[in-house]
Scaffold this motif. Structure first.
Motif, PDB file in Angstrom:
ATOM      1  N   SER A  68      -0.787  11.759  -9.693  1.00 57.00           N
ATOM      2  CA  SER A  68      -1.993  11.451  -8.915  1.00 57.00           C
ATOM      3  C   SER A  68      -3.158  12.231  -9.502  1.00 57.00           C
ATOM      4  N   THR A  69      -4.366  11.708  -9.319  1.00 58.57           N
ATOM      5  CA  THR A  69      -5.552  12.416  -9.812  1.00 58.57           C
ATOM      6  C   THR A  69      -6.801  11.907  -9.108  1.00 58.57           C
ATOM      7  N   PHE A  70      -7.770  12.808  -8.939  1.00 57.60           N
ATOM      8  CA  PHE A  70      -9.055  12.446  -8.367  1.00 57.60           C
ATOM      9  C   PHE A  70      -9.908  11.671  -9.370  1.00 57.60           C
ATOM     10  N   HIS A  71     -10.841  10.864  -8.849  1.00 60.26           N
ATOM     11  CA  HIS A  71     -11.869  10.223  -9.665  1.00 60.26           C
ATOM     12  C   HIS A  71     -12.760  11.333 -10.246  1.00 60.26           C
ATOM     13  N   PRO A  72     -13.250  11.189 -11.491  1.00 65.01           N
ATOM     14  CA  PRO A  72     -14.026  12.283 -12.112  1.00 65.01           C
ATOM     15  C   PRO A  72     -15.365  12.583 -11.436  1.00 65.01           C
ATOM     16  N   THR A  73     -15.943  11.611 -10.744  1.00 62.19           N
ATOM     17  CA  THR A  73     -17.253  11.853 -10.121  1.00 62.19           C
ATOM     18  C   THR A  73     -17.285  11.547  -8.619  1.00 62.19           C
ATOM     19  N   LEU A  74     -16.448  10.637  -8.146  1.00 62.98           N
ATOM     20  CA  LEU A  74     -16.451  10.245  -6.729  1.00 62.98           C
ATOM     21  C   LEU A  74     -15.379  11.026  -5.973  1.00 62.98           C
ATOM     22  N   ASP A  75     -15.826  11.877  -5.044  1.00 56.12           N
ATOM     23  CA  ASP A  75     -14.888  12.765  -4.347  1.00 56.12           C
ATOM     24  C   ASP A  75     -14.016  12.043  -3.330  1.00 56.12           C
ATOM     25  N   ASN A  76     -14.357  10.786  -3.005  1.00 57.48           N
ATOM     26  CA  ASN A  76     -13.576  10.061  -1.992  1.00 57.48           C
ATOM     27  C   ASN A  76     -12.538   9.115  -2.610  1.00 57.48           C
ATOM     28  N   GLN A  77     -12.449   9.074  -3.938  1.00 52.35           N
ATOM     29  CA  GLN A  77     -11.497   8.164  -4.576  1.00 52.35           C
ATOM     30  C   GLN A  77     -10.470   8.928  -5.404  1.00 52.35           C
ATOM     31  N   PHE A  78      -9.245   8.425  -5.380  1.00 48.37           N
ATOM     32  CA  PHE A  78      -8.195   8.978  -6.232  1.00 48.37           C
ATOM     33  C   PHE A  78      -7.203   7.869  -6.557  1.00 48.37           C
ATOM     34  N   LEU A  79      -6.360   8.113  -7.517  1.00 48.19           N
ATOM     35  CA  LEU A  79      -5.305   7.155  -7.831  1.00 48.19           C
ATOM     36  C   LEU A  79      -3.961   7.866  -7.782  1.00 48.19           C
ATOM     37  N   TYR A  80      -2.928   7.087  -7.546  1.00 45.42           N
ATOM     38  CA  TYR A  80      -1.568   7.597  -7.750  1.00 45.42           C
ATOM     39  C   TYR A  80      -0.749   6.507  -8.425  1.00 45.42           C
ATOM     40  N   THR A  81       0.288   6.913  -9.127  1.00 46.73           N
ATOM     41  CA  THR A  81       1.120   5.978  -9.894  1.00 46.73           C
ATOM     42  C   THR A  81       2.567   6.078  -9.412  1.00 46.73           C
ATOM     43  N   THR A  82       3.337   5.022  -9.701  1.00 47.90           N
ATOM     44  CA  THR A  82       4.725   5.002  -9.234  1.00 47.90           C
ATOM     45  C   THR A  82       5.697   4.690 -10.366  1.00 47.90           C
ATOM     46  N   SER A  83       6.975   4.851 -10.027  1.00 46.07           N
ATOM     47  CA  SER A  83       8.046   4.616 -11.000  1.00 46.07           C
ATOM     48  C   SER A  83       8.243   3.131 -11.291  1.00 46.07           C
ATOM     49  N   LYS A  84       7.569   2.256 -10.550  1.00 45.15           N
ATOM     50  CA  LYS A  84       7.656   0.811 -10.822  1.00 45.15           C
ATOM     51  C   LYS A  84       6.532   0.332 -11.746  1.00 45.15           C
ATOM     52  N   GLY A  85       5.776   1.267 -12.291  1.00 44.59           N
ATOM     53  CA  GLY A  85       4.673   0.893 -13.176  1.00 44.59           C
ATOM     54  C   GLY A  85       3.437   0.435 -12.428  1.00 44.59           C
ATOM     55  N   ILE A  86       3.307   0.849 -11.170  1.00 43.13           N
ATOM     56  CA  ILE A  86       2.184   0.421 -10.325  1.00 43.13           C
ATOM     57  C   ILE A  86       1.151   1.548 -10.197  1.00 43.13           C
ATOM     58  N   ILE A  87      -0.128   1.159 -10.240  1.00 42.42           N
ATOM     59  CA  ILE A  87      -1.228   2.091  -9.980  1.00 42.42           C
ATOM     60  C   ILE A  87      -1.864   1.700  -8.653  1.00 42.42           C
ATOM     61  N   LYS A  88      -2.122   2.691  -7.821  1.00 46.70           N
ATOM     62  CA  LYS A  88      -2.808   2.467  -6.546  1.00 46.70           C
ATOM     63  C   LYS A  88      -4.130   3.231  -6.573  1.00 46.70           C
ATOM     64  N   LEU A  89      -5.227   2.497  -6.405  1.00 47.73           N
ATOM     65  CA  LEU A  89      -6.559   3.113  -6.368  1.00 47.73           C
ATOM     66  C   LEU A  89      -6.974   3.247  -4.904  1.00 47.73           C
ATOM     67  N   CYS A  90      -7.160   4.475  -4.455  1.00 47.90           N
ATOM     68  CA  CYS A  90      -7.382   4.748  -3.028  1.00 47.90           C
ATOM     69  C   CYS A  90      -8.810   5.212  -2.765  1.00 47.90           C
ATOM     70  N   ASP A  91      -9.365   4.748  -1.654  1.00 50.00           N
ATOM     71  CA  ASP A  91     -10.702   5.144  -1.210  1.00 50.00           C
ATOM     72  C   ASP A  91     -10.576   5.700   0.208  1.00 50.00           C
ATOM     73  N   MET A  92     -10.821   6.991   0.359  1.00 53.07           N
ATOM     74  CA  MET A  92     -10.628   7.635   1.658  1.00 53.07           C
ATOM     75  C   MET A  92     -11.725   7.285   2.662  1.00 53.07           C
ATOM     76  N   ARG A  93     -12.761   6.556   2.226  1.00 54.49           N
ATOM     77  CA  ARG A  93     -13.760   6.074   3.172  1.00 54.49           C
ATOM     78  C   ARG A  93     -13.212   4.911   3.997  1.00 54.49           C
ATOM     79  N   LYS A  94     -12.247   4.186   3.408  1.00 55.74           N
ATOM     80  CA  LYS A  94     -11.641   3.054   4.123  1.00 55.74           C
ATOM     81  C   LYS A  94     -10.630   3.536   5.161  1.00 55.74           C
TER      82      LYS A  94
END
Length: 416
Positions: free
Chosen positions: A213-239
């Protein structure tokens, strides 16, 4: 896209020590401080070693020098689970310094610590000579760096921590293990909330785990995490505070015709990062790097084969367990290329479209050894190809084209 030529700059370590390296000396984490002045290195013995580049007015790039080290983590025993907790440092994250104080976060499998490294001067009173009445003076006779633990984060993770990253404003820290992503307040680490929870009611139904998992480089409310199935999830904590169901999913559909025994293993994402401009995501699995445009999430803009000859060695890699090795990935400053490691003391610099794949060979002769890897390239990997010399950890400087690359117990610097 302009091609960058990377050149060898510096190496810490030598051939003799790397040929007979002990397990505890292997580098397990490396991270530049935000300005590039400092670099932190973690090893399997739980040590944090700090290097500094001297401040100079000369135009020539100064080389890094050893500054200090501390014992960040020690081996512990988890009495609840009756297991050892290794001292190995998994991740390092620098925070902005204040005055002459440095702040750095470190984590092993279970515990995140915030360290303060401060400069301390030893002074003594110098009495004036002569008969004249004069005030005694304080003189600095010795100065050194004193490390101290400022905060120890609560042990909330039930599984091994795989990622540690700070938001751009450094108010929050993101950590992840196999099933959960936690969001922490740096000032009040006792307050943490679950941002992602993949744990099913019945663990027998578990089909995937979080790998990074890692934060977006400039947007403090967004981050991504990855899974063992080769999936990326882009998350927005404002939602939503808990991002399990609101995240944008990026995944390539599986081709049943290409599925084999190794498919599930090699499609697991070991690391992912945003490009420096925040527009792209680079995700690394065992054989490939996928480049995703955040504005177009239905398919990757490019799928790059890092080093295709490895495909012919999957059986051998499974037997020696190297197929489970995880390789880091980093974006270059211009966001047009990525850097990732490989076996046999090599790393790759590849442009965003996958058209120019340059393989660099680490060496102790202080030379830049590079070759172009064309598409659908094949060579027979003989006995001289060394799967033990893995380039798994690297870090890109945020202020200049400078990358630090770890292989076993040696640290290399390349610049462009």
């Amino acid at each position: 896209m302009k091609k960058q030529d990377w050149k060898f700059m510096q190496v810490f370590g030598d051939k003799a020590s790397s040929d007979n390296v002990s397990d505890e000396d292997i580098i397990s984490a490396v991270q530049f401080e935000r300005t590039g002045r400092f670099l932190g290195l973690g090893d399997r013995a739980g040590r944090l070693i700090v290097f500094e580049v001297p401040q100079t007015k000369k135009k020539d790039k100064a080389e890094y020098q050893y500054l200090t080290e501390l014992q960040s983590h020690t081996r512990e025993f988890d009495f609840l689970k009756s297991t050892d907790i290794e001292e190995k440092i998994n991740q390092i994250q620098w925070l902005r310094g204040q005055g002459k104080n440095m702040y750095v976060l470190t984590t092993n499998d279970k515990t995140v610590k915030l360290w303060k490294i401060s400069e301390k001067n030893v002074t003594k009173v110098i009495k004036p000579s002569g008969k004249d009445l004069a005030m005694p003076k304080l003189q600095v006779v010795e100065s050194g760096l004193i490390p101290s633990v400022r905060k120890v984060f609560p042990n909330l993770h039930n599984y091994h921590i795989n990622s540690l990253t700070a938001s751009n404003n450094e108010e929050f820290v993101l950590t992840s293990d196999d099933l959960k992503v936690y969001l922490w307040s740096v000032e009040q680490p006792s307050k943490a909330f679950v941002a992602v929870d993949l744990k099913p009611e019945n663990l027998d139904e578990l089909s995937e785990v979080i790998t990074s998992s890692t934060f977006h480089p400039t947007l403090d409310n967004q981050f991504l995490y990855t899974t063992s199935k080769g999936i990326i999830k882009l998350c927005d904590m404002r939602k939503s505070g808990i991002c399990d169901n609101t995240a944008i999913t990026m995944a390539e559909p599986e081709d049943p015709a290409k599925k084999n025994f190794f498919t599930e293993i090699v499609t697991s994402i070991s690391d992912a990062c945003f490009s420096r401009n925040g527009k792209y995501i680079f995700s690394r699995d065992f054989l490939t790097v996928k480049v995703w445009d955040i504005a177009m999430t239905n398919k990757p803009v490019a799928t790059v084969q890092v080093f295709e000859p490895l495909k012919s060695k999957l059986c051998d890699l499974y037997e020696n367990e190297c197929i489970f090795d995880k390789f880091s990935i980093a974006s270059t400053l211009d966001s047009n290329s990525f850097i990732t490691g490989n076996f046999n003391s090599t790393f790759h610099v590849v442009d965003r479209m996958g058209e120019c794949n340059q393989q660099y060979e680490l060496n102790f002769n202080k030379k830049t050894i590079v070759r172009q890897i064309p598409p659908k390239y094949f060579e027979n990997l003989g006995s001289s190809y060394d799967f033990n010399r893995k380039v798994q950890k690297l870090s890109m400087c945020q202020t200049q084209n400078l990358v630090a690359i770890a292989c076993l117990n040696c640290l290399y610097f390349y610049t462009a």
